[in-house]
Scaffold this motif. Structure first.
Motif, PDB file in Angstrom:
ATOM      1  N   VAL A 282       0.850  -1.187   0.000  1.00 45.75           N
ATOM      2  CA  VAL A 282       0.000   0.000   0.000  1.00 45.75           C
ATOM      3  C   VAL A 282       0.887   1.239   0.000  1.00 45.75           C
ATOM      4  O   VAL A 282       1.778   1.372   0.838  1.00 45.75           O
ATOM      5  N   GLY A 283       0.663   2.114  -0.959  1.00 46.93           N
ATOM      6  CA  GLY A 283       1.418   3.356  -1.055  1.00 46.93           C
ATOM      7  C   GLY A 283       0.492   4.547  -1.043  1.00 46.93           C
ATOM      8  O   GLY A 283      -0.579   4.528  -1.660  1.00 46.93           O
ATOM      9  N   THR A 284       0.869   5.601  -0.335  1.00 48.02           N
ATOM     10  CA  THR A 284       0.055   6.813  -0.267  1.00 48.02           C
ATOM     11  C   THR A 284       0.524   7.779  -1.343  1.00 48.02           C
ATOM     12  O   THR A 284       1.640   8.293  -1.289  1.00 48.02           O
ATOM     13  N   LEU A 285      -0.335   7.994  -2.335  1.00 48.38           N
ATOM     14  CA  LEU A 285       0.019   8.810  -3.489  1.00 48.38           C
ATOM     15  C   LEU A 285      -1.139   9.729  -3.855  1.00 48.38           C
ATOM     16  O   LEU A 285      -2.306   9.396  -3.652  1.00 48.38           O
ATOM     17  N   LYS A 286      -0.801  10.860  -4.451  1.00 52.55           N
ATOM     18  CA  LYS A 286      -1.801  11.793  -4.950  1.00 52.55           C
ATOM     19  C   LYS A 286      -1.888  11.599  -6.458  1.00 52.55           C
ATOM     20  O   LYS A 286      -1.139  12.195  -7.220  1.00 52.55           O
ATOM     21  N   LEU A 287      -2.817  10.763  -6.894  1.00 45.13           N
ATOM     22  CA  LEU A 287      -2.949  10.412  -8.311  1.00 45.13           C
ATOM     23  C   LEU A 287      -4.176  11.107  -8.903  1.00 45.13           C
ATOM     24  O   LEU A 287      -5.209  10.498  -9.167  1.00 45.13           O
ATOM     25  N   GLY A 288      -4.063  12.417  -9.067  1.00 43.53           N
ATOM     26  CA  GLY A 288      -5.157  13.189  -9.621  1.00 43.53           C
ATOM     27  C   GLY A 288      -6.263  13.499  -8.644  1.00 43.53           C
ATOM     28  O   GLY A 288      -7.300  14.047  -9.020  1.00 43.53           O
ATOM     29  N   THR A 289      -6.096  13.151  -7.376  1.00 36.25           N
ATOM     30  CA  THR A 289      -7.089  13.434  -6.350  1.00 36.25           C
ATOM     31  C   THR A 289      -6.678  14.649  -5.536  1.00 36.25           C
ATOM     32  O   THR A 289      -5.513  15.060  -5.545  1.00 36.25           O
ATOM     33  N   GLN A 291      -6.407  14.979  -2.331  1.00 37.83           N
ATOM     34  CA  GLN A 291      -5.519  14.614  -1.238  1.00 37.83           C
ATOM     35  C   GLN A 291      -4.857  13.267  -1.539  1.00 37.83           C
ATOM     36  O   GLN A 291      -5.418  12.447  -2.264  1.00 37.83           O
ATOM     37  N   PRO A 292      -3.659  13.022  -0.992  1.00 33.79           N
ATOM     38  CA  PRO A 292      -3.038  11.701  -1.157  1.00 33.79           C
ATOM     39  C   PRO A 292      -3.931  10.618  -0.567  1.00 33.79           C
ATOM     40  O   PRO A 292      -4.547  10.808   0.482  1.00 33.79           O
ATOM     41  N   LEU A 293      -3.978   9.474  -1.247  1.00 35.13           N
ATOM     42  CA  LEU A 293      -4.815   8.359  -0.810  1.00 35.13           C
ATOM     43  C   LEU A 293      -3.994   7.075  -0.759  1.00 35.13           C
ATOM     44  O   LEU A 293      -2.993   6.944  -1.471  1.00 35.13           O
ATOM     45  N   PRO A 294      -4.409   6.108   0.047  1.00 35.66           N
ATOM     46  CA  PRO A 294      -3.709   4.820   0.080  1.00 35.66           C
ATOM     47  C   PRO A 294      -4.133   3.951  -1.113  1.00 35.66           C
ATOM     48  O   PRO A 294      -5.311   3.617  -1.259  1.00 35.66           O
ATOM     49  N   TRP A 295      -3.174   3.580  -1.959  1.00 34.86           N
ATOM     50  CA  TRP A 295      -3.430   2.738  -3.120  1.00 34.86           C
ATOM     51  C   TRP A 295      -2.736   1.394  -2.918  1.00 34.86           C
ATOM     52  O   TRP A 295      -1.569   1.343  -2.550  1.00 34.86           O
ATOM     53  N   GLN A 296      -3.463   0.314  -3.175  1.00 38.07           N
ATOM     54  CA  GLN A 296      -2.903  -1.022  -2.989  1.00 38.07           C
ATOM     55  C   GLN A 296      -2.540  -1.649  -4.334  1.00 38.07           C
ATOM     56  O   GLN A 296      -3.297  -1.555  -5.301  1.00 38.07           O
ATOM     57  N   VAL A 297      -1.369  -2.291  -4.389  1.00 40.54           N
ATOM     58  CA  VAL A 297      -0.939  -2.990  -5.592  1.00 40.54           C
ATOM     59  C   VAL A 297      -1.695  -4.317  -5.668  1.00 40.54           C
ATOM     60  O   VAL A 297      -1.543  -5.176  -4.802  1.00 40.54           O
ATOM     61  N   GLU A 327     -12.170   5.147  -5.237  1.00 42.53           N
ATOM     62  CA  GLU A 327     -11.665   5.852  -6.411  1.00 42.53           C
ATOM     63  C   GLU A 327     -11.523   4.940  -7.633  1.00 42.53           C
ATOM     64  O   GLU A 327     -11.456   5.409  -8.755  1.00 42.53           O
ATOM     65  N   GLY A 328     -11.450   3.623  -7.393  1.00 40.99           N
ATOM     66  CA  GLY A 328     -11.312   2.713  -8.522  1.00 40.99           C
ATOM     67  C   GLY A 328      -9.867   2.303  -8.749  1.00 40.99           C
ATOM     68  O   GLY A 328      -9.123   2.033  -7.802  1.00 40.99           O
ATOM     69  N   PHE A 329      -9.453   2.284 -10.036  1.00 43.33           N
ATOM     70  CA  PHE A 329      -8.138   1.773 -10.403  1.00 43.33           C
ATOM     71  C   PHE A 329      -7.260   2.856 -11.016  1.00 43.33           C
ATOM     72  O   PHE A 329      -7.744   3.819 -11.606  1.00 43.33           O
ATOM     73  N   ALA A 330      -5.962   2.663 -10.860  1.00 44.52           N
ATOM     74  CA  ALA A 330      -4.957   3.513 -11.492  1.00 44.52           C
ATOM     75  C   ALA A 330      -3.765   2.624 -11.828  1.00 44.52           C
ATOM     76  O   ALA A 330      -3.677   1.475 -11.388  1.00 44.52           O
ATOM     77  N   PHE A 331      -2.847   3.147 -12.632  1.00 43.00           N
ATOM     78  CA  PHE A 331      -1.659   2.396 -13.019  1.00 43.00           C
ATOM     79  C   PHE A 331      -0.403   3.161 -12.625  1.00 43.00           C
ATOM     80  O   PHE A 331      -0.328   4.381 -12.798  1.00 43.00           O
ATOM     81  N   LEU A 332       0.570   2.449 -12.090  1.00 45.37           N
ATOM     82  CA  LEU A 332       1.904   2.973 -11.830  1.00 45.37           C
ATOM     83  C   LEU A 332       2.819   2.332 -12.863  1.00 45.37           C
ATOM     84  O   LEU A 332       2.931   1.109 -12.920  1.00 45.37           O
TER      85      LEU A 332
END
Length: 532
Positions: A282-289, A291-297, A327-332
């Motif tokens: 889990v990484g906390t990133l600001k991906l177009g939101t 505020q930064p959010l926790p995103w899980q791989v 928020e759904g899905f994103a890609f790193l």
């Protein structure tokens, strides 16, 4: 007549087939599916008449359910009905949303996110379904649209209250279109004589302030466990939208898009080293939101450029599928020109010659190439096939240290073809390291953008790093065409013993699978269609 707590009046009568109560919350609705016997009934005055029966819903563990409520553009709504469709890539849902002001709309699945849309009139004839092609321009109802996907689908089940009778008898064409205004529209040819037309915009569940969502419990997850058809290992499907899952034991890719019955399609793949960011991290990133959010791989993909000319340099890259519940899905994306993130966008950019413009930013075209899937791990919301290929075009915009990027990706053929645009920005390796709290010794393995112009000729360290990069590229070129017996010491000294580059080199020396890892491209996978 019966009254509930909402401003709408509710009509309730006994099902003509089983006698169970069937409720209509909207005066505009004339059809419903009995929740007990699954009969489709029509309201005729004060009586109900049975029309047919609906099949059982495929349990996809969606967070949405009947009775869930939310707010869109200041208007409250409740989900009162559901249509479930199947096409060659899997299934998707469209939820009938009844607004407190009496308006009827739809909450539909879209690219791992959602779209709120409303039926709209068609004042003129529309193109024949057979004439639609992804990428083509169309003028419908006086507005310019670009065709994003064309699929052959079939309504397989219905639930709750509906504005029109569900027809599960035959398949039909459904086309998604997108505009430079950020809108998404659908042409539904289920009634060939009168196609349905709807227009909407992309949303995240967090924007809708949803309440009454289905709880995801350990019991629910366990109920969706399946057995790997290759080795027999137990596979636990954790995401509601999963269409493909990779066996943790034998690395076979299992297709669960058509349900989890006894006959599961799958294909085997050779194992390679683990990704640099482990699955489940889990990484906390600001991906177009905001505020930064926790995103899980939740997924990991390696891809390789194919069909390159004799004088062209082949590229390799890796993509991490990230998930956030609301928020759904994103890609790193990990490529040889650095790290970036990307998410599918709802609309389409405005063409400007070979370049495009989107949200006031001009994007310069970089290159067009064909990518091929070579290795995957984890769960995915699209159906994966062996050696799956996509045609991509990359664009770069402005943004300084966080340069904006766009990717156009075309996939599929036959019954399902689509074009998906994704947008995002670049990230530094240090941002990735800190977001996922990786150990400091992983820092060297995450560094990218190792080019001659980035270093001073007077720096011995820079020269060593550059020649180490040249070795990496050469090894990757051999890797894409088959295993090599190259010495892996240079990769170990450059990227570290824990790096995927070094581990893949070791695997190649042992006669590995020929998986590709680094790369010169960016952009995310498509989802399998606009409302899918």
């Amino acid at each position: 007549m019966a009254t509930d707590t909402s401003p709408q009046r509710a009509y309730r009568a006994a099902c003509p087939n089983c006698g169970a109560p069937v409720e209509f919350r909207s005066a505009a609705s004339a059809f419903a599916v009995c929740s007990f016997c699954r009969s489709t009934v029509v309201r005729e005055g004060d009586a109900l008449r049975k029309l047919g029966a609906s099949a059982e819903l495929f349990d996809d563990h969606s967070p949405l359910q009947l009775g869930a409520a939310g707010t869109y553009q200041g208007a409250a709504f409740t989900l009162v009905g559901r249509l479930q469709y199947r096409y060659s890539e899997g299934t998707w849902n469209e939820w009938h949303a009844l607004f407190d002001n009496g308006r009827s709309g739809w909450l539909s699945e879209d690219n791992g996110r959602y779209v709120v849309c409303f039926d709209a009139p068609l004042p003129e004839a529309v193109p024949a379904a057979a004439s639609l092609r992804p990428g083509a321009q169309q003028v419908i109802a006086g507005q310019a649209w670009t065709v994003a996907s064309v699929s052959v689908a079939k309504l397989i089940a219905a639930q709750g209250e509906l504005p029109r009778p569900p027809n599960t008898e035959r398949g039909f064409v459904v086309a998604d279109l997108r505009s430079t205004r950020g809108e998404v529209a659908t042409l539904d040819y289920s009634d060939a004589t009168a196609p349905a037309w709807s227009i909407g915009r992309s949303v995240a569940l967090s924007e809708l302030a949803m309440t009454g969502l289905a709880e995801v419990s350990e019991k629910t997850l366990a109920a969706r466990s399946v057995e790997c058809p290759s080795c027999g290992a137990a596979l636990e499907i954790k995401l509601a939208t999963t269409q493909s899952i990779v066996c943790h034991q034998c690395h076979a890719v299992v297709d669960v898009s058509q349900g989890v019955g006894a006959e599961l399609n799958h294909y085997e793949q050779d194992g390679v080293g683990e990704p640099q960011i482990p699955l489940g991290s889990v990484g906390t990133l600001k991906l177009g939101t905001a505020q930064p959010l926790p995103w899980q791989v939740v997924g990991y993909v390696e891809r390789c450029e194919v069909d390159v000319g004799a004088d062209d340099e082949q590229s390799f890259w890796r993509e991490y599928l990230l998930y956030h519940r609301s928020e759904g899905f994103a890609f790193l994306v990990d490529a040889d020109d650095g790290w970036s993130w990307t998410v599918p966008i709802t609309g389409v950019p405005q063409p400007a010659g070979e370049n495009v413009q989107h949200d006031g930013v001009l994007y310069r075209k970089l290159y067009t190439y064909t990518g091929e899937v070579t290795y995957v791990l984890g769960e995915f919301y699209w159906r994966l096939t062996r050696d799956q290929r996509t045609v991509n075009t990359d664009y770069i915009g402005t943004g300084g240290a966080n340069a904006k990027r766009l990717n156009r990706e075309q996939t599929g053929s036959g019954d399902t073809e689509e074009i998906v645009w994704s947008g995002g920005e670049t990230l530094t390796a240090d941002t990735v390291l800190k977001a996922f709290k990786l150990a400091p010794e992983h820092a060297a393995a995450l560094q990218r953008d190792a080019r001659p112009t980035a270093f001073s000729g007077a720096s011995l360290l820079a020269k060593l790093f550059f020649w180490g990069f040249v070795v990496v590229v050469l090894l990757m070129l051999f890797k894409c065409s088959g295993p090599s017996g190259a010495d892996c010491d240079a990769l170990r000294s450059t990227y570290g013993a824990a790096s995927t580059e070094y581990q893949n080199c070791l695997n190649s020396s042992r006669g590995g699978s020929g998986s590709r890892t680094s790369g010169g491209s960016f952009g995310g996978f498509s989802s399998g269609g606009g409302h899918k």
